[in-house]
Design a protein around this motif. Structure first.
Motif, PDB file in Angstrom:
ATOM      1  N   UNK A  64       0.791  -1.441   0.460  1.00 46.21           N
ATOM      2  CA  UNK A  64      -0.038  -0.352  -0.222  1.00 46.21           C
ATOM      3  C   UNK A  64       0.986   0.991  -0.020  1.00 46.21           C
ATOM      4  N   UNK A  65       2.372   1.138  -0.305  1.00 43.66           N
ATOM      5  CA  UNK A  65       2.842   2.445  -0.606  1.00 43.66           C
ATOM      6  C   UNK A  65       3.296   2.397  -2.096  1.00 43.66           C
ATOM      7  N   UNK A  66       4.285   4.140  -2.103  1.00 44.35           N
ATOM      8  CA  UNK A  66       4.154   3.948  -3.384  1.00 44.35           C
ATOM      9  C   UNK A  66       5.843   4.914  -2.713  1.00 44.35           C
ATOM     10  N   UNK A  67       6.850   4.459  -4.335  1.00 50.36           N
ATOM     11  CA  UNK A  67       7.489   5.602  -4.017  1.00 50.36           C
ATOM     12  C   UNK A  67       8.355   5.887  -5.423  1.00 50.36           C
ATOM     13  N   UNK A  68       8.813   7.288  -5.214  1.00 52.29           N
ATOM     14  CA  UNK A  68       8.740   8.084  -6.398  1.00 52.29           C
ATOM     15  C   UNK A  68       9.706   8.883  -6.066  1.00 52.29           C
ATOM     16  N   UNK A  69      10.801   9.683  -7.323  1.00 51.37           N
ATOM     17  CA  UNK A  69      12.186  10.560  -7.902  1.00 51.37           C
ATOM     18  C   UNK A  69      11.325  11.694  -8.435  1.00 51.37           C
ATOM     19  N   UNK A  70      11.929  12.796  -8.459  1.00 49.38           N
ATOM     20  CA  UNK A  70      11.728  13.848  -8.922  1.00 49.38           C
ATOM     21  C   UNK A  70      12.886  14.643  -8.644  1.00 49.38           C
ATOM     22  N   UNK A  71      12.638  15.781  -9.543  1.00 45.48           N
ATOM     23  CA  UNK A  71      13.927  16.384 -10.123  1.00 45.48           C
ATOM     24  C   UNK A  71      13.962  18.072  -9.791  1.00 45.48           C
ATOM     25  N   UNK A  72      14.199  18.756  -9.595  1.00 47.51           N
ATOM     26  CA  UNK A  72      14.067  20.177  -9.387  1.00 47.51           C
ATOM     27  C   UNK A  72      15.403  20.508  -9.583  1.00 47.51           C
ATOM     28  N   UNK A  73      15.465  21.911 -10.209  1.00 46.04           N
ATOM     29  CA  UNK A  73      16.200  22.497 -10.790  1.00 46.04           C
ATOM     30  C   UNK A  73      16.797  24.119 -10.013  1.00 46.04           C
ATOM     31  N   UNK A  74      15.931  24.511  -9.082  1.00 43.95           N
ATOM     32  CA  UNK A  74      16.117  25.705  -8.159  1.00 43.95           C
ATOM     33  C   UNK A  74      16.550  25.169  -7.116  1.00 43.95           C
ATOM     34  N   UNK A  75      17.833  25.810  -6.656  1.00 45.01           N
ATOM     35  CA  UNK A  75      18.448  25.767  -5.292  1.00 45.01           C
ATOM     36  C   UNK A  75      18.560  26.842  -4.613  1.00 45.01           C
ATOM     37  N   UNK A  76      18.330  26.378  -3.385  1.00 38.27           N
ATOM     38  CA  UNK A  76      18.116  27.547  -2.251  1.00 38.27           C
ATOM     39  C   UNK A  76      18.840  28.016  -0.880  1.00 38.27           C
ATOM     40  N   UNK A  77      19.143  28.611  -0.535  1.00 33.27           N
ATOM     41  CA  UNK A  77      20.071  27.945   0.962  1.00 33.27           C
ATOM     42  C   UNK A  77      19.062  27.253   1.966  1.00 33.27           C
ATOM     43  N   UNK A  78      18.105  27.633   2.558  1.00 31.24           N
ATOM     44  CA  UNK A  78      17.204  26.051   2.972  1.00 31.24           C
ATOM     45  C   UNK A  78      17.362  24.556   2.374  1.00 31.24           C
ATOM     46  N   UNK A  79      17.484  24.957   1.162  1.00 30.96           N
ATOM     47  CA  UNK A  79      17.063  23.038   0.524  1.00 30.96           C
ATOM     48  C   UNK A  79      18.721  22.423   0.602  1.00 30.96           C
ATOM     49  N   UNK A  80      19.444  23.074   0.651  1.00 28.68           N
ATOM     50  CA  UNK A  80      20.910  22.822   0.926  1.00 28.68           C
ATOM     51  C   UNK A  80      21.088  22.738   1.754  1.00 28.68           C
ATOM     52  N   UNK A  81      20.606  22.782   3.150  1.00 31.96           N
ATOM     53  CA  UNK A  81      20.795  22.138   4.123  1.00 31.96           C
ATOM     54  C   UNK A  81      20.555  21.112   4.871  1.00 31.96           C
ATOM     55  N   UNK A  82      19.375  20.116   3.752  1.00 35.40           N
ATOM     56  CA  UNK A  82      18.559  19.447   4.065  1.00 35.40           C
ATOM     57  C   UNK A  82      18.670  17.690   3.490  1.00 35.40           C
ATOM     58  N   UNK A  83      18.638  16.518   4.580  1.00 33.49           N
ATOM     59  CA  UNK A  83      18.890  15.554   4.339  1.00 33.49           C
ATOM     60  C   UNK A  83      17.857  14.725   4.348  1.00 33.49           C
ATOM     61  N   UNK A  84      17.546  14.887   5.405  1.00 32.11           N
ATOM     62  CA  UNK A  84      16.285  13.360   5.326  1.00 32.11           C
ATOM     63  C   UNK A  84      15.265  14.467   5.852  1.00 32.11           C
ATOM     64  N   UNK A  85      13.532  14.453   5.011  1.00 27.27           N
ATOM     65  CA  UNK A  85      12.529  15.583   4.943  1.00 27.27           C
ATOM     66  C   UNK A  85      12.057  15.370   4.983  1.00 27.27           C
TER      67      UNK A  85
END
Length: 460
Positions: free
Chosen positions: A323-344
């Motif tokens: 009953x689960x699904x896995x997905x992958x997406x890509x993004x070309x916008x980089x921000x300081x907040x996103x660069x700090x993330x790992x698991x989120x």
């Protein structure tokens, strides 16, 4: 001897009887009035129970997002920067730097950190004065407007508690003010001030010495070690996990503090997010043929940043057994907040609908009769209603126009007008929207509850 007709004793008895009679009359009247009041109140309550008053709600504009909530990891093309000790950073988190740029220095005593802070402040002041001297415009009005805008931005940043924006606003305000001083002749130049500040900077630099420097190994975005986290599994391993395995790994934790180094460099302009969600929600990420959506979606990280960044889905795999699904997406916008993330945790926004917020309880289905029946219905003044929409029924709401109830149509639910809900409300297009039959307008008074409603009914 004949008895006196005005015997005092006899008169007192007559007055007493008259008084008692009068009091009985008054008391009886009071009791009657009280009983009538009680009966009236009871009757009023019964009347309202049998025929409750109409309740209204004002129609307002709302925006609803159709989104998928997921947990996952942010994957970068990153390189760790070696380094350690008492470090002072010369580059901000999220700053894009070239290979070889000094991003930090290592101090050998505690006083060097304070000296570096003072030296940085002096260099900023020198730069501001040098930029003010290079002003070429003579439009004082324009400069005054720039100063006013900078002041408002500074106050707004202070109100939001955004320290970085406050620093930027302060610099913009000082630069605009200094330009005005130069243009108006109040200050011919700042050469003497610049020379004095440069002398102070040279003195501080000699006290600071030459700390060991840490440079960027490649061109990219710099992030300090204390500001970010590192994944506990390689990106390739994570991308190879199926939905149940990924969920289990996330539950155990897929990131940890970044220690033992100065920071990391993220190269390139794109990053990926590998997430897991329920199979039911994953259907929103698929087209009718079962392939991932080709349209641009947006991704947001609640609690980290309110900004939603455009992204593209590259993979969606549903595991029916779990009953689960896995997905992958890509993004070309980089921000300081996103660069700090790992698991989120993330929200993938599939679509966004803006319209009028109408209570679902206010929707009625009114029979759209043939012409003959329509004339009869008009004569009776009370169209038939049904709890369920049939092919001859049209949806709508009753709206208060003056002291009349008017039936305003809304779009039936179909492929062109999907049902969009917001709790106990639905979102409908406003009147005169292209491709819509909606007759509801902003600030209409919709009748949420009412008895025997029909188009043209006189409202009490």
């Amino acid at each position: 001897m004949q008895k006196d007709m005005h015997d005092p004793e006899h008169s007192t008895e007559e007055i007493s009887d008259a008084a008692r009679t009068s009091w009985r009359t008054v008391l009886g009247g009071v009791v009657a009035v009280v009983l009538l009041a009680i009966l009236g109140y009871v009757g009023y309550q019964i009347l309202h129970l049998l025929n409750p008053p109409n309740t209204y709600e004002t129609v307002l504009t709302a925006t609803v997002e159709d989104k998928v909530e997921a947990d996952g990891v942010v994957l970068f093309n990153e390189t760790v920067i070696p380094g350690g000790g008492d470090m002072g950073y010369l580059a901000e988190d999220g700053a894009r730097v070239s290979a070889g740029t000094v991003v930090a220095e290592v101090y050998t005593n505690s006083g060097q950190s304070a000296l570096r802070a003072s030296l940085t402040s002096l260099n900023e002041q020198i730069e501001l004065l040098q930029r003010a001297e290079n002003v070429s415009s003579t439009q004082v009005d324009t400069m005054i407007q720039e100063r006013t805008t900078a002041l408002y931005d500074l106050l707004d940043a202070a109100d939001r508690g955004a320290l970085a924006d406050m620093d930027t606003g302060r610099e913009d305000y000082l630069l605009a003010q200094n330009k005005i001083l130069v243009v108006t002749g109040e200050a011919s130049d700042f050469a003497s001030q610049i020379a004095g500040l440069q002398a102070q900077a040279a003195q501080l630099q000699s006290q600071l010495g030459t700390p060991a420097q840490i440079t960027a190994p490649l061109t990219g975005y710099f992030v300090r070690s204390a500001s970010t986290r590192q994944l506990t599994q390689p990106a390739g391993t994570i991308l190879a996990m199926d939905a149940p395995t990924l969920q289990a790994a996330l539950a155990a934790g897929l990131d940890a503090p970044l220690t033992g180094c100065a920071g990391k460099m993220v190269s390139g302009f794109s990053w990926s997010y590998c997430g897991v969600c329920t199979a039911e929600q994953a259907q929103k990420l698929l087209r009718a043929d079962g392939t991932p959506l080709t349209s641009t979606v947006r991704i947001r990280f609640p609690g980290q940043t309110d900004e939603a960044l455009p992204a593209e889905l590259t993979e969606v795999t549903i595991d029916e057994a779990s009953g689960l699904a896995r997905f992958v997406l890509t993004c070309d916008s980089v921000t300081g907040e996103v660069l700090r993330l790992g698991q989120a945790e993330a929200e993938v926004i599939v679509s966004e609908t803006t319209g009028l917020r109408v209570p679902a309880a206010a929707v009625h289905y009114v029979l759209e009769a043939p012409e003959a029946s329509s004339e009869a219905g008009s004569a009776s003044g009370a169209p038939a209603e049904s709890a369920e929409a049939g092919e001859n029924y049209v949806p709508g709401v009753y709206v208060k126009f003056g002291n009349l109830a008017r039936f305003c149509r809304i779009d039936p639910v179909d492929s062109d007008h999907p049902l969009v809900t917001d709790g106990d409300y639905i979102i409908v297009p406003p009147k005169d929207t292209d491709g819509s039959v909606s007759e509801v307008r902003l600030y209409d008074q919709v009748i949420v509850e009412g008895q025997n409603l029909y188009d043209g009914k006189l409202l009490s």
